[in-house]
Design an enzyme around this catalytic site. Structure first.
Site, PDB file in Angstrom:
ATOM      1  N   GLU A   1       3.402  12.512  13.603  1.00  0.00           N
ATOM      2  CA  GLU A   1       4.374  11.443  13.873  1.00  0.00           C
ATOM      3  C   GLU A   1       4.434  10.458  12.699  1.00  0.00           C
ATOM      4  OE1 GLU A   1       3.255   9.712  17.643  1.00  0.00           O
ATOM      5  OE2 GLU A   1       4.411  11.185  18.781  1.00  0.00           O
TER       6      GLU A   1
ATOM      7  N   CYS B   1       2.816   3.850  21.220  1.00  0.00           N
ATOM      8  CA  CYS B   1       4.130   4.402  21.599  1.00  0.00           C
ATOM      9  C   CYS B   1       5.318   3.556  21.138  1.00  0.00           C
ATOM     10  CB  CYS B   1       4.241   4.545  23.120  1.00  0.00           C
ATOM     11  SG  CYS B   1       2.744   4.983  23.965  1.00  0.00           S
TER      12      CYS B   1
ATOM     13  N   TYR C   1      -1.109  14.723  17.161  1.00  0.00           N
ATOM     14  CA  TYR C   1       0.071  13.894  17.465  1.00  0.00           C
ATOM     15  C   TYR C   1       0.314  12.827  16.380  1.00  0.00           C
ATOM     16  CZ  TYR C   1       0.452  15.030  22.538  1.00  0.00           C
ATOM     17  OH  TYR C   1       0.643  15.616  23.753  1.00  0.00           O
TER      18      TYR C   1
ATOM     19  N   GLU D   1      21.325  23.824  27.135  1.00  0.00           N
ATOM     20  CA  GLU D   1      21.861  24.997  27.849  1.00  0.00           C
ATOM     21  C   GLU D   1      21.111  26.274  27.477  1.00  0.00           C
ATOM     22  OE1 GLU D   1      25.858  26.319  26.843  1.00  0.00           O
ATOM     23  OE2 GLU D   1      25.722  25.335  24.902  1.00  0.00           O
TER      24      GLU D   1
ATOM     25  N   CYS E   1      -0.295   1.220  23.843  1.00  0.00           N
ATOM     26  CA  CYS E   1       1.086   1.705  23.917  1.00  0.00           C
ATOM     27  C   CYS E   1       2.077   0.670  23.395  1.00  0.00           C
ATOM     28  CB  CYS E   1       1.421   2.084  25.361  1.00  0.00           C
ATOM     29  SG  CYS E   1       3.110   2.652  25.545  1.00  0.00           S
TER      30      CYS E   1
ATOM     31  N   HIS F   1      27.833  22.843  28.186  1.00  0.00           N
ATOM     32  CA  HIS F   1      28.230  23.357  26.886  1.00  0.00           C
ATOM     33  C   HIS F   1      29.050  22.345  26.103  1.00  0.00           C
ATOM     34  CE1 HIS F   1      28.965  26.513  24.007  1.00  0.00           C
ATOM     35  NE2 HIS F   1      30.261  26.230  24.028  1.00  0.00           N
TER      36      HIS F   1
ATOM     37  N   LYS G   1       5.661   2.870  17.272  1.00  0.00           N
ATOM     38  CA  LYS G   1       5.857   4.205  16.683  1.00  0.00           C
ATOM     39  C   LYS G   1       7.289   4.700  16.922  1.00  0.00           C
ATOM     40  CE  LYS G   1       5.613   7.447  19.150  1.00  0.00           C
ATOM     41  NZ  LYS G   1       4.418   8.091  19.653  1.00  0.00           N
TER      42      LYS G   1
HETATM   43  P1  NDP Z   1      -5.564  14.478  18.129  1.00  0.00           P
HETATM   44  O1  NDP Z   1      -6.797  14.769  18.870  1.00  0.00           O
HETATM   45  O2  NDP Z   1      -4.249  14.893  18.651  1.00  0.00           O
HETATM   46  O3  NDP Z   1      -5.698  15.064  16.651  1.00  0.00           O
HETATM   47  C1  NDP Z   1      -6.763  14.723  15.820  1.00  0.00           C
HETATM   48  C2  NDP Z   1      -6.654  15.541  14.556  1.00  0.00           C
HETATM   49  O4  NDP Z   1      -7.608  15.084  13.605  1.00  0.00           O
HETATM   50  C3  NDP Z   1      -6.928  17.019  14.802  1.00  0.00           C
HETATM   51  O5  NDP Z   1      -5.988  17.761  14.080  1.00  0.00           O
HETATM   52  C4  NDP Z   1      -8.331  17.199  14.235  1.00  0.00           C
HETATM   53  O6  NDP Z   1      -8.553  18.449  13.677  1.00  0.00           O
HETATM   54  C5  NDP Z   1      -8.349  16.174  13.121  1.00  0.00           C
HETATM   55  N1  NDP Z   1      -9.695  15.687  12.822  1.00  0.00           N
HETATM   56  C6  NDP Z   1     -10.627  15.243  13.698  1.00  0.00           C
HETATM   57  N2  NDP Z   1     -11.731  14.834  13.035  1.00  0.00           N
HETATM   58  C7  NDP Z   1     -11.493  15.033  11.726  1.00  0.00           C
HETATM   59  C8  NDP Z   1     -12.248  14.810  10.543  1.00  0.00           C
HETATM   60  N3  NDP Z   1     -13.471  14.289  10.584  1.00  0.00           N
HETATM   61  N4  NDP Z   1     -11.689  15.132   9.360  1.00  0.00           N
HETATM   62  C9  NDP Z   1     -10.434  15.659   9.309  1.00  0.00           C
HETATM   63  N5  NDP Z   1      -9.667  15.876  10.388  1.00  0.00           N
HETATM   64  C10 NDP Z   1     -10.199  15.578  11.589  1.00  0.00           C
HETATM   65  O7  NDP Z   1      -5.661  12.926  17.867  1.00  0.00           O
HETATM   66  P2  NDP Z   1      -4.601  11.843  17.472  1.00  0.00           P
HETATM   67  O8  NDP Z   1      -5.410  10.787  16.837  1.00  0.00           O
HETATM   68  O9  NDP Z   1      -3.462  12.418  16.722  1.00  0.00           O
HETATM   69  O10 NDP Z   1      -4.069  11.369  18.887  1.00  0.00           O
HETATM   70  C11 NDP Z   1      -4.982  11.036  19.941  1.00  0.00           C
HETATM   71  C12 NDP Z   1      -4.331  11.238  21.280  1.00  0.00           C
HETATM   72  O11 NDP Z   1      -3.448  10.194  21.543  1.00  0.00           O
HETATM   73  C13 NDP Z   1      -3.487  12.501  21.389  1.00  0.00           C
HETATM   74  O12 NDP Z   1      -4.255  13.632  21.665  1.00  0.00           O
HETATM   75  C14 NDP Z   1      -2.548  12.146  22.500  1.00  0.00           C
HETATM   76  O13 NDP Z   1      -3.151  12.413  23.745  1.00  0.00           O
HETATM   77  C15 NDP Z   1      -2.360  10.651  22.313  1.00  0.00           C
HETATM   78  N6  NDP Z   1      -1.088  10.375  21.598  1.00  0.00           N
HETATM   79  C16 NDP Z   1       0.080  10.667  22.233  1.00  0.00           C
HETATM   80  C17 NDP Z   1       1.280  10.464  21.610  1.00  0.00           C
HETATM   81  C18 NDP Z   1       2.557  10.827  22.293  1.00  0.00           C
HETATM   82  O14 NDP Z   1       2.566  10.944  23.516  1.00  0.00           O
HETATM   83  N7  NDP Z   1       3.646  11.040  21.567  1.00  0.00           N
HETATM   84  C19 NDP Z   1       1.364   9.911  20.263  1.00  0.00           C
HETATM   85  C20 NDP Z   1       0.075   9.649  19.689  1.00  0.00           C
HETATM   86  C21 NDP Z   1      -1.097   9.863  20.352  1.00  0.00           C
HETATM   87  P3  NDP Z   1      -8.826  19.754  14.570  1.00  0.00           P
HETATM   88  O15 NDP Z   1      -7.502  20.176  15.082  1.00  0.00           O
HETATM   89  O16 NDP Z   1      -9.425  20.703  13.598  1.00  0.00           O
HETATM   90  O17 NDP Z   1      -9.789  19.327  15.628  1.00  0.00           O
END
Ligand code: NDP
Length: 463
Positions: free
Chosen positions: A181, A48, A177, A454, A43, A449, A51
C-alpha cells in the site's frame, strides 16, 4: 455486594474499544474509556483513514495519464505534499472529534491518560485508582522495527504519515499489506520506489495467484520490486539521527547472496505489527500472553482472569478494523445485553479484506490452496483481462478475477480480485459467500454491463 466505580473500564480508544464501550453503555452499563492519545486508534490516526486518503491522492497521477486517450488535454500537473498533509490532518482531527462526541452522547466517560492494570478489578489511570466490574483491553498494535546495523535510520508507517516532504527516492521493505500500500502511494505521488521483500511472493498469505499478478502490475507502474532480498545495513549521511527524508541513506542489500548498494532519502519498514502491551501491567495482573506479546483469550474474548477481556489487534487474530468492531460488539452484548448475555460468538470465516495497493486487491473466503486442502476437489474459474476503460486510456493495467468452487457441493468457497475498486466490489460478493451461494446461483445472476463486477457472474468454464 462489591461496588465498583464502573461496570466496564475499556483501555484503548480505537475502533474496537470505542465500539464495545458505546454498546455496553447503550445496554445500560456505566462505562469509562481510558486513552492516552487521540481517539480513533490506529485506523483513524495512523492507518486506514490517512492511508486511504493518500491512496486517493496517489491515484490522480494515473487518472491524468488516462485522460488523454479520452480527449482531455491537461497542463503540467504539480503535486504539493504539504497541502495533502494539512488536509489529511484536518480530516483526522474532525474524526477524533466525532469519536469523542459519539462517546459523550453514549454517556461513556473518557479518561485522558495511560492506564495500567493493578489487579482483576483495578486500573491506575495517570496514577488515579479506578475500579470496574469488567476491564476490556483494546490497546491495538504497533509497527515492528527490524534490528540491524543502521536500522535506526528507517521509519515505520507511524512516521510515514507525518513526513515533512515526499522523498525523492524511497525504499519500502516487506511484502504484506502495508508494504504494497505505502509503496503504491509513494510511487503514485512521484517518489522513485524500490520494494524489497525477503520472500518471493507478495501478500503470501493470500491466494497464490494474487501476489505475482500484483507484483507485475506494480512493476508496470514503475516500482522496482526486488524479491529474495534483505537489507543488511544502512549508513546515513549527515548527523546520523532518524530524519525521515532529509539525508541520503546508503543501503547495503543482499539478493540471493549478491550484494549491492541502493541510495534513498527514505527507508520505510513495513515488516509487521505486534501487540501493544507496553506498561499495561499484564504481568502483575497475571494475564497470559503468547511469545509475540499478544493476549490469550477464549471464544468470548475472556483472558485467563475472569473479569478481564481483550479484543482487536492486541489479541492478534485478524488485525482488521471491522473485525475489532465485531469483537467489541460480542463483548458488550455478552456482558451487558439482557437478552444475549453470554450467548454471542464470532465466526472468522468469510472475512472480506482489501489491500489498497495500486491496483487494489480484495478477497473473501478460501484461497485455492486452502480450499484444496479442506475440500479435496475444487473447480477454479479465472479471468484476466484489460478493462474497457483502458482500451482508450492506453494503460496496460490488467485485472484478475478468480472463483474457487467446491466440486461436490458447487458452493463458492473463495472469491479473489486484483483490479480497480476491488474492495468495493468484493464487499457485495462477501454477502453471497456468507449465504453459502453456489456457482449455479452466481451463473443465474444477471450481470451489470459493462462493469468489471459482471465477470464474477459470467465465468462459465473452469480452468
Ligand atoms: P504483514 O504481516 O501483512 O506483512 C509483514 C511483511 O514483513 C511480510 O511480508 C514479512 O515477510 C515481512 N517481514 C517481517 N519481518 C521482517 C524482517 N525482519 N525483515 C524483512 N521483512 C520482514 O504486516 P503489515 O505490517 O503489512 O500489516 C500488519 C497487519 O495489519 C496486516 O496483516 C493486516 O491484518 C493489517 N492491515 C490491514 C490493512 C487493510 O485492511 N487494508 C492495511 C494495513 C494493515 P514474510 O512474508 O516473509 O513473513
Amino acid at each position: 455486594m462489591t461496588t465498583y466505580d464502573y461496570d466496564l473500564l475499556t483501555i484503548g480508544g480505537g475502533s474496537g474499544g470505542v465500539r464495545a464501550s458505546r454498546f455496553a453503555a447503550q445496554y445500560g452499563a456505566r462505562v469509562a474509556l481510558a486513552e492516552k492519545s487521540a481517539l480513533g486508534g490506529t485506523c483513524v490516526n495512523l492507518g486506514c483513514i490517512p492511508k486511504k486518503l493518500m491512496s486517493y491522492a496517489a491515484h490522480f497521477d494515473a487518472d491524468f495519464a488516462d485522460a488523454a486517450g479520452f480527449g482531455w488535454q491537461l497542463g503540467e500537473a504539480k503535486f504539493d505534499w504539504a497541502t495533502l498533509m494539512a488536509n489529511k490532518d484536518r480530516e483526522i482531527k474532525r474524526l477524533n472529534g466525532v469519536y469523542g462526541k459519539t462517546l459523550e452522547q453514549a454517556s461513556v466517560e473518557v479518561l485522558d491518560g495511560h492506564a495500567q492494570i493493578e489487579d482483576a478489578h483495578t486500573v491506575l489511570v495517570n496514577g488515579r485508582r479506578i475500579t470496574a466490574r469488567f476491564i476490556l483491553i483494546a490497546t491495538g498494535g504497533r509497527p515492528t522495527r527490524p534490528v540491524f546495523p543502521g536500522s535506526e535510520h528507517g521509519i515505520t508507517s507511524d512516521e510515514f504519515f507525518h513526513l515533512d516532504a515526499l522523498p525523492a527516492r524511497a525504499v519500502v521493505t516487506g511484502g504484506g499489506y502495508i508494504a504494497v500500500e505505502l509503496a503504491s502511494i509513494l510511487n503514485g505521488l512521484g517518489s522513485k520506489v524500490t520494494l524489497i521483500y525477503r520472500g518471493n511472493r507478495l501478500l503470501r498469505t493470500m491466494d497464490h495467484d494474487l501476489g505475482p499478478f500484483l507484483a507485475a502490475e506494480m512493476v508496470k507502474k514503475g516500482i522496482d520490486v526486488r524479491f529474495d532480498t534483505v537489507i543488511e545495513s544502512i549508513h546515513a549521511d549527515g548527523d546520523g539521527v532518524d530524519d525521515g527524508v532529509d539525508n541520503v541513506k546508503h543501503l547495503q542489500v543482499n539478493q540471493l547472496g549478491r550484494g549491492h548498494e541502493i541510495d534513498a532519502e527514505c527507508v520505510l519498514f513495513a515488516t509487521g505489527r505486534h501487540a501493544n502491551i507496553a506498561s499495561l501491567g499484564l504481568e502483575k495482573a497475571g494475564i497470559a500472553v503468547r511469545e509475540n506479546g499478544s493476549i490469550v483469550v477464549d471464544d468470548q474474548f475472556k483472558t485467563c482472569i475472569a473479569s478481564i477481556y481483550a479484543i482487536g489487534d492486541v489479541i492478534d487474530r485478524v488485525a482488521l478494523t471491522p473485525v475489532a468492531l465485531a469483537e467489541g460488539m460480542v463483548v458488550a452484548a455478552n456482558l451487558f445485553q439482557q437478552a444475549e448475555r453470554g450467548q454471542r460468538g464470532l465466526s472468522y470465516e468469510n472475512i472480506p479484506t482489501a489491500v489498497f495497493s495500486h491496483p487494489n486487491v480484495a478477497t473473501v473466503g478460501l484461497t485455492e490452496q486452502d480450499a484444496r486442502k479442506k475440500y479435496g476437489t475444487v473447480k477454479i474459474f479465472k479471468s484476466e483481462f484489460r478493462a474497457l476503460k483502458h482500451t482508450l486510456s492506453g494503460s496496460t493495467e490488467r485485472t484478475l478475477m478468480k472463483l474457487v468452487v467446491d466440486a461436490d457441493s458447487d458452493r463458492v468457497l473463495g472469491l479473489h480480485m486484483v483490479g480497480p475498486d476491488a474492495g468495493e466490489l468484493v464487499q457485495g460478493f462477501a454477502v453471497a459467500l456468507q449465504c453459502q451461494a453456489t456457482k449455479a446461483q452466481f451463473d443465474a445472476t444477471i450481470g451489470i454491463h459493462p462493469t468489471l463486477a459482471e465477470e464474477f457472474v459470467s465465468m462459465r468454464t473452469a480452468v
